[in-house]
Design a protein around this motif. Structure first.
Motif, PDB file in Angstrom:
ATOM      1  N   PHE A   1      -8.328  -1.377  -5.701  1.00  0.00           N
ATOM      2  CA  PHE A   1      -7.883  -0.773  -4.448  1.00  0.00           C
ATOM      3  C   PHE A   1      -6.705  -1.546  -3.849  1.00  0.00           C
ATOM      4  O   PHE A   1      -5.770  -0.954  -3.308  1.00  0.00           O
ATOM      5  N   ASP A   2      -6.733  -2.872  -3.955  1.00  0.00           N
ATOM      6  CA  ASP A   2      -5.629  -3.666  -3.407  1.00  0.00           C
ATOM      7  C   ASP A   2      -4.328  -3.359  -4.140  1.00  0.00           C
ATOM      8  O   ASP A   2      -3.267  -3.220  -3.515  1.00  0.00           O
ATOM      9  N   LYS A   3      -4.379  -3.240  -5.466  1.00  0.00           N
ATOM     10  CA  LYS A   3      -3.160  -2.958  -6.239  1.00  0.00           C
ATOM     11  C   LYS A   3      -2.710  -1.514  -6.054  1.00  0.00           C
ATOM     12  O   LYS A   3      -1.512  -1.225  -6.083  1.00  0.00           O
ATOM     13  N   THR A   4      -3.662  -0.616  -5.842  1.00  0.00           N
ATOM     14  CA  THR A   4      -3.296   0.762  -5.522  1.00  0.00           C
ATOM     15  C   THR A   4      -2.597   0.805  -4.173  1.00  0.00           C
ATOM     16  O   THR A   4      -1.584   1.505  -4.004  1.00  0.00           O
ATOM     17  N   MET A   5      -3.101   0.048  -3.213  1.00  0.00           N
ATOM     18  CA  MET A   5      -2.456  -0.010  -1.895  1.00  0.00           C
ATOM     19  C   MET A   5      -1.070  -0.659  -1.986  1.00  0.00           C
ATOM     20  O   MET A   5      -0.146  -0.255  -1.270  1.00  0.00           O
ATOM     21  N   LYS A   6      -0.901  -1.613  -2.869  1.00  0.00           N
ATOM     22  CA  LYS A   6       0.411  -2.242  -3.057  1.00  0.00           C
ATOM     23  C   LYS A   6       1.420  -1.198  -3.531  1.00  0.00           C
ATOM     24  O   LYS A   6       2.552  -1.141  -3.041  1.00  0.00           O
ATOM     25  N   PHE A   7       1.004  -0.338  -4.473  1.00  0.00           N
ATOM     26  CA  PHE A   7       1.866   0.748  -4.936  1.00  0.00           C
ATOM     27  C   PHE A   7       2.185   1.709  -3.785  1.00  0.00           C
ATOM     28  O   PHE A   7       3.331   2.110  -3.596  1.00  0.00           O
ATOM     29  N   ILE A   8       1.168   2.068  -3.020  1.00  0.00           N
ATOM     30  CA  ILE A   8       1.355   2.987  -1.898  1.00  0.00           C
ATOM     31  C   ILE A   8       2.366   2.423  -0.909  1.00  0.00           C
ATOM     32  O   ILE A   8       3.298   3.119  -0.471  1.00  0.00           O
ATOM     33  N   GLU A   9       2.209   1.169  -0.549  1.00  0.00           N
ATOM     34  CA  GLU A   9       3.099   0.559   0.442  1.00  0.00           C
ATOM     35  C   GLU A   9       4.511   0.406  -0.114  1.00  0.00           C
ATOM     36  O   GLU A   9       5.496   0.589   0.619  1.00  0.00           O
TER      37      GLU A   9
END
Length: 324
Positions: free
Chosen positions: A97-105
């Motif tokens: 989830f953290d790396k998915t959020m990094k992509f999103i941001e």
């Protein structure tokens, strides 16, 4: 195969941006390449950047070879020079989830439009695998992380014009899935076909929910079944060996329905449908159960509550669900 797997070769503006998760291989590779050939700006979101770079190079080489062969067949006098496909890559790891959020941001920081989101990346495992976040990996990678991306990108899609689309690459394997609150994370039992089926069932059900609850109908949300496709997805799994007996399609044939859903002008504004063999088809009554859908969305929003946009209710019309 008994199916007309055709899609129109439309001219796409280079200003039109497409994100294809898992665009470095299999179905996603062909979706990304064909859309880029039509002129679109494509971002492939992948976990392995070296493989993504190699995939982009391969797309260009295949395109140039196909163009040369086509021109030789028709003996064209005015042969067009091959263009440079507008494909780039971004890093994402859907199992985190953290790396998915990094992509999103990172995508939000670009402050650019997004016209089509193709949630294609998926995996199937032979045995039970848990992520560092504590979730079964197919549940998180195939379903939860894609839902998280979708919920964050809806406002961007909304602002990007009157023909924005979300295309979820699902599967008829959803027939093997069910919503069992006692075993969502494989707490009681694990079967790779049932667990993969769960992830695709949840993807389709969330598609239907989003199509009704997103406040802007200019963004269409559909899910697609690519058919049984010979890809790396199921290699080494029992279900891969089982389905491999049924004359699987090539990755390009599997990509056809997704390409059509993402590009065909006839699908502009068409939302909340399930597309198979390039045609809209019906789903099981189980998929359309309001009671099961509510349980799924309650669970999903509660699971993702830490990562959801603070202004989610500004564009999603829903009642309080869980702790989200």
């Amino acid at each position: 195969m008994g199916a007309d797997l055709s899609y129109p070769q439309v001219e796409i503006s280079p200003e039109r941006t497409y994100i294809v998760t898992g665009g470095n291989t299999g179905i996603g590779f062909n979706v990304a390449k064909e859309i880029a050939k039509m002129g679109g700006h494509v971002i492939i979101a992948c976990r392995n950047m070296s493989k993504a770079e190699a995939a982009i190079k391969q797309m260009q080489e295949e395109y140039e070879k196909e163009l040369k062969e086509k021109q030789e067949r028709v003996q064209a006098s005015n042969r067009a020079e091959p263009k440079l496909l507008n494909v780039e890559m971004m890093e994402i790891d859907l199992a985190s989830f953290d790396k998915t959020m990094k992509f999103i941001e990172e995508f939000k920081e670009r402050d650019c439009p997004l016209h089509v989101l193709v949630c294609n990346a998926g995996l199937a495992t032979a045995s039970k695998v848990m992520t560092d976040d504590g979730y079964e990996i197919m549940l998180q990678s195939n379903y939860l992380s894609h839902l998280l991306i979708t919920l964050h990108f809806l406002p961007i899609l909304q602002k990007s014009g009157d023909d924005a689309r979300i295309v979820n690459v699902a599967s008829d394997a959803y027939h093997f899935g069910k919503f069992d609150p006692r075993n969502l994370n494989c707490e009681r039992s694990y079967g790779n076909l049932a667990t993969y089926g769960n992830s695709k069932l949840f993807q389709i059900m969330s598609t239907l929910w989003l199509s009704r609850h997103f406040k802007d109908t200019a963004v269409s949300i559909t899910s697609c079944h690519p058919g049984l496709v010979k890809t790396q997805l199921m290699q080494g799994t029992a279900m891969g060996r089982f389905f491999g007996k049924f004359n699987p399609r090539t990755p390009l044939e599997g990509a056809a329905t997704i390409i059509k859903a993402a590009t065909d002008p006839e699908f502009k504004g068409v939302t909340g449908v399930y597309i198979k063999d390039c045609k809209i088809t019906s789903t099981s009554s189980y998929v359309r159960s309001a009671e099961i859908e509510k349980q799924l969305i309650d669970y999903s929003l509660e699971t993702l509550s830490k990562y959801l946009p603070q202004n989610l209710k500004d564009y999603i019309d829903y009642e309080d669900q869980g702790s989200a």
